[in-house]
Design a protein around this motif. Structure first.
Motif, PDB file in Angstrom:
ATOM      1  N   TRP A  31       0.799  -1.223   0.000  1.00 40.68           N
ATOM      2  CA  TRP A  31       0.000   0.000   0.000  1.00 40.68           C
ATOM      3  C   TRP A  31       0.828   1.267   0.000  1.00 40.68           C
ATOM      4  CZ3 TRP A  31       0.003  -2.416   5.124  1.00 40.68           C
ATOM      5  CH2 TRP A  31       0.600  -1.646   6.128  1.00 40.68           C
ATOM      6  N   CYS A  32       0.154   2.343  -0.439  1.00 35.99           N
ATOM      7  CA  CYS A  32       0.693   3.699  -0.299  1.00 35.99           C
ATOM      8  C   CYS A  32      -0.449   4.575   0.201  1.00 35.99           C
ATOM      9  CB  CYS A  32       1.187   4.194  -1.663  1.00 35.99           C
ATOM     10  SG  CYS A  32       1.449   5.982  -1.708  1.00 35.99           S
ATOM     11  N   PHE A  33      -0.281   5.132   1.390  1.00 39.30           N
ATOM     12  CA  PHE A  33      -1.291   6.037   1.953  1.00 39.30           C
ATOM     13  C   PHE A  33      -0.667   7.425   2.144  1.00 39.30           C
ATOM     14  CE2 PHE A  33      -5.086   3.668   3.417  1.00 39.30           C
ATOM     15  CZ  PHE A  33      -4.708   2.397   3.015  1.00 39.30           C
ATOM     16  N   PRO A  34      -1.345   8.459   1.679  1.00 41.31           N
ATOM     17  CA  PRO A  34      -0.772   9.806   1.767  1.00 41.31           C
ATOM     18  C   PRO A  34      -1.025  10.487   3.112  1.00 41.31           C
ATOM     19  CG  PRO A  34      -2.869   9.884   0.612  1.00 41.31           C
ATOM     20  CD  PRO A  34      -2.674   8.463   1.018  1.00 41.31           C
ATOM     21  N   LYS A  35       0.028  11.020   3.713  1.00 38.30           N
ATOM     22  CA  LYS A  35      -0.106  11.918   4.877  1.00 38.30           C
ATOM     23  C   LYS A  35       0.333  13.299   4.398  1.00 38.30           C
ATOM     24  CE  LYS A  35      -0.741   8.072   7.187  1.00 38.30           C
ATOM     25  NZ  LYS A  35      -0.069   7.568   8.353  1.00 38.30           N
ATOM     26  N   ARG A  36       0.461  14.259   5.315  1.00 34.04           N
ATOM     27  CA  ARG A  36       0.727  15.637   4.865  1.00 34.04           C
ATOM     28  C   ARG A  36       1.955  15.682   3.934  1.00 34.04           C
ATOM     29  NH1 ARG A  36       0.515  18.035   9.585  1.00 34.04           N
ATOM     30  NH2 ARG A  36      -1.746  18.138   9.434  1.00 34.04           N
ATOM     31  N   ASP A  37       3.112  15.330   4.442  1.00 38.36           N
ATOM     32  CA  ASP A  37       4.321  15.361   3.596  1.00 38.36           C
ATOM     33  C   ASP A  37       5.012  13.996   3.570  1.00 38.36           C
ATOM     34  OD1 ASP A  37       5.100  15.421   6.221  1.00 38.36           O
ATOM     35  OD2 ASP A  37       6.774  16.796   5.903  1.00 38.36           O
TER      36      ASP A  37
ATOM     37  N   LEU B 286       4.571   9.602   2.977  1.00 41.27           N
ATOM     38  CA  LEU B 286       3.802   8.462   2.455  1.00 41.27           C
ATOM     39  C   LEU B 286       3.991   7.291   3.408  1.00 41.27           C
ATOM     40  CD1 LEU B 286       4.834   8.599  -1.327  1.00 41.27           C
ATOM     41  CD2 LEU B 286       2.657   9.365  -0.336  1.00 41.27           C
ATOM     42  N   SER B 287       2.892   6.637   3.742  1.00 44.87           N
ATOM     43  CA  SER B 287       2.996   5.374   4.466  1.00 44.87           C
ATOM     44  C   SER B 287       3.083   4.300   3.396  1.00 44.87           C
ATOM     45  CB  SER B 287       1.756   5.171   5.345  1.00 44.87           C
ATOM     46  OG  SER B 287       1.661   3.806   5.707  1.00 44.87           O
ATOM     47  N   LEU B 288       4.229   3.631   3.334  1.00 47.68           N
ATOM     48  CA  LEU B 288       4.447   2.605   2.312  1.00 47.68           C
ATOM     49  C   LEU B 288       4.577   1.265   3.025  1.00 47.68           C
ATOM     50  CD1 LEU B 288       7.065   4.548   0.128  1.00 47.68           C
ATOM     51  CD2 LEU B 288       4.608   4.332  -0.278  1.00 47.68           C
ATOM     52  N   GLY B 289       3.626   0.386   2.793  1.00 46.01           N
ATOM     53  CA  GLY B 289       3.634  -0.833   3.599  1.00 46.01           C
ATOM     54  C   GLY B 289       3.128  -2.056   2.871  1.00 46.01           C
ATOM     55  N   ALA B 290       3.130  -3.144   3.598  1.00 51.69           N
ATOM     56  CA  ALA B 290       2.604  -4.410   3.081  1.00 51.69           C
ATOM     57  C   ALA B 290       2.070  -5.218   4.247  1.00 51.69           C
ATOM     58  CB  ALA B 290       3.703  -5.202   2.390  1.00 51.69           C
ATOM     59  N   TRP B 291       0.977  -5.928   4.008  1.00 51.98           N
ATOM     60  CA  TRP B 291       0.521  -6.865   5.041  1.00 51.98           C
ATOM     61  C   TRP B 291       0.107  -8.170   4.383  1.00 51.98           C
ATOM     62  CZ3 TRP B 291      -3.981  -9.601   6.238  1.00 51.98           C
ATOM     63  CH2 TRP B 291      -5.124  -9.305   5.472  1.00 51.98           C
ATOM     64  N   CYS B 292       0.191  -9.194   5.168  1.00 49.85           N
ATOM     65  CA  CYS B 292      -0.137 -10.525   4.672  1.00 49.85           C
ATOM     66  C   CYS B 292      -0.609 -11.351   5.862  1.00 49.85           C
ATOM     67  CB  CYS B 292       1.136 -11.132   4.079  1.00 49.85           C
ATOM     68  SG  CYS B 292       0.840 -12.677   3.250  1.00 49.85           S
ATOM     69  N   ARG B 293      -1.528 -12.287   5.630  1.00 49.42           N
ATOM     70  CA  ARG B 293      -1.922 -13.156   6.735  1.00 49.42           C
ATOM     71  C   ARG B 293      -0.679 -13.908   7.191  1.00 49.42           C
ATOM     72  NH1 ARG B 293      -6.546 -17.131   5.268  1.00 49.42           N
ATOM     73  NH2 ARG B 293      -4.826 -18.609   5.264  1.00 49.42           N
ATOM     74  N   GLN B 294      -0.488 -14.006   8.512  1.00 44.80           N
ATOM     75  CA  GLN B 294       0.818 -14.458   8.998  1.00 44.80           C
ATOM     76  C   GLN B 294       1.186 -15.888   8.595  1.00 44.80           C
ATOM     77  OE1 GLN B 294       0.859 -14.055  13.287  1.00 44.80           O
ATOM     78  NE2 GLN B 294      -0.610 -15.692  13.563  1.00 44.80           N
TER      79      GLN B 294
END
Ligand SMILES: Cc1cc2nc3c(=O)[nH]c(=O)nc-3n(C[C@H](O)[C@H](O)[C@H](O)COP(=O)(O)OP(=O)(O)OC[C@H]3O[C@@H](n4cnc5c(N)ncnc54)[C@H](O)[C@@H]3O)c2cc1C
Length: 413
Positions: A222-228, A230-238
């Motif tokens: 994922w990429c989620f925008p904050k003010r300045d 980016l939250s760049l992440g990944a999730w998966c069922r463990q």
């Protein structure tokens, strides 16, 4: 060592809340506003960092009884998803009926904690709870600094690794397919770059977030925008997370190359969250809320709305129990959670099972969203909380069966 700590016999508090995240702070505030003597304990000093994409749907701001404008970073008008084959699908309802927001969790959670304190809850930060006891006459909460606090009721709001559930035998460690594991990087790129990357594709003054399917077997990057930032992440069922780190690194590199960015990495962390509701969320004089109770959407990984809502319901149930001096009233908490939260989560779980079942299913459903505007609206409505998950699932199933019966059937093969 614990035996040396005295167990107090008189209750100093009506309720002790362990954990000051969205669930605990909300429960503490609502209970204090109803006149209860409340103690909230958190092991961290706030503001504290919390790995999170920080997306909150509109429903969260409506559930809270105070203004959160000051901590909102970006207005969200929808999202863009990428299928395993890379097809881009913009899910932005034209009528703009799905506004959500992004927040930084250190700021958002700090505000919620301050609001609990302001309402009259006594708040102890930097104080780790090591174990709890629930007996016929009340609860005892033991802390790392050798305090033993006594209350009539206990709210376990201490997240997925919670000590409350563990102490009371309500916790099985969230093994196997019951939890997701996530990696998150907070990447500073500057305000303009955030807008350049995530700006609403139709030019509306808002941003969208990106979900990429196919890099990991059961989850997304994922990429989620904050003010300045980016939250760049990944999730998966463990239980399917073996290649998560490698998949994430590859995706991160490709993402940065595609947008020509060299972010300043502010933080990098890994964390788990539950994707199954706990078997038991009420026992004796204790209730579990938020992540401690497993109240997270297994399809989207969203837990903040359910944390806040369960906090509200828990406070009401505790107030009822205090008023009637009857701990059995706490069962109303479980009943209401089942009705209001868990039914929805069960639908999300079934949608997750079908969607993440295989790369083929992710592609088939993505194609359906790409080709069918109404299906796009429905998936946006599900993610934005505009319509109940149950309603979305029903309408989506009917639509697919009617317009693409073979594709619909292939999802189960
Ligand atoms: C990487 C990631 C991304 C996510 N993104 C989103 C998103 O975009 N939107 C969304 O809605 N949800 C998201 N979630 C889920 C969301 O973060 C959780 O559902 C939410 O934080 C649950 O709130 P809570 O109050 O139940 O628990 P938490 O926020 O985990 O709070 C628990 C609190 O308990 C305290 N605590 C723990 N143990 C003890 C102890 N022994 N003694 C005292 N205090 C203790 C902790 O310090 C903490 O403050 C994400 C989760 C992860 C991991």
């Amino acid at each position: 060592m614990h035996a040396e700590v005295p167990t107090l016999t008189t209750s100093e508090y009506d309720v002790i809340v362990v954990g000051g995240g969205p669930a605990g702070s909300t429960a503490a505030r609502r209970a204090a506003l109803m006149g209860l003597r409340v103690m909230l304990i958190d092991k961290s000093e706030f503001p504290r960092y919390k790995p999170c994409a920080g997306a909150i749907r509109n429903a969260v701001t409506s559930l809270l009884d105070f203004d959160v404008t000051g901590v909102l970073h970006r207005k969200i008008s929808g999202f863009t998803m990428f299928s395993p084959s890379g097809q881009r699908i913009d899910c932005v309802p034209e009528d703009r009926s799905m506004p959500g927001y992004t927040v930084m969790r250190d700021e958002f959670d700090h505000l919620l904690l301050k609001k609990a304190r302001e309402a009259g809850a006594e708040v102890r930060e930097g104080c780790k709870v090591t174990r709890v006891l629930d007996d016929a006459t009340g609860v005892t909460v033991y802390t790392q600094d050798d305090m033993a606090l006594r209350a009539d009721y206990l709210v376990g709001a201490d997240g997925i690794n919670g000590v409350v559930a563990r102490s009371l035998g309500l916790y099985d460690g969230w093994h196997g397919d019951s939890a997701g594991v996530a990696i998150e990087v907070e990447a500073r790129v500057g305000e303009k770059t955030v807008r350049d990357i995530c700006g609403d594709p139709t030019g509306y003054d808002a941003d969208v977030f990106f979900l990429y399917f196919g890099d990991v077997p059961h989850g997304y990057t994922w990429c989620f925008p904050k003010r300045d930032v980016l939250s760049l992440g990944a999730w998966c069922r463990q239980d399917r997370a073996k290649g998560l780190r490698t998949a994430y690194n590859g995706w991160y590199q490709r993402f940065c190359e595609e947008y020509g960015i060299e972010p300043q990495v502010l933080s990098e962390s890994a964390a788990r969250f539950p994707v199954k509701v706990a078997d038991k969320i009420v026992q004796g004089r204790t209730v579990l809320v938020g992540d401690a109770a497993g109240l997270v959407d297994a399809f989207t990984g969203e837990g903040i709305p359910h944390a806040v809502q369960s906090g509200i319901i828990a406070a009401e149930a505790v107030a009822e129990a205090v008023e009637t001096s009857d701990p059995r009233r706490l069962t109303t908490y479980a009943d209401r959670c089942k009705r209001v939260i868990m039914k929805e989560l069960a639908v999300a779980e079934s949608m997750a099972k079908l969607f993440y079942r295989s790369s083929k299913n992710m592609e088939t459903l993505s194609n359906f969203f790409y080709e069918d505007e109404y299906a796009r609206f429905l998936i946006a409505a599900a993610v934005g909380g505009l319509m109940s998950q149950k309603e979305v699932k029903r309408k989506m199933t009917l639509r697919m069966l009617r317009t693409r019966p073979r594709a619909a059937v292939s999802l189960y093969l």
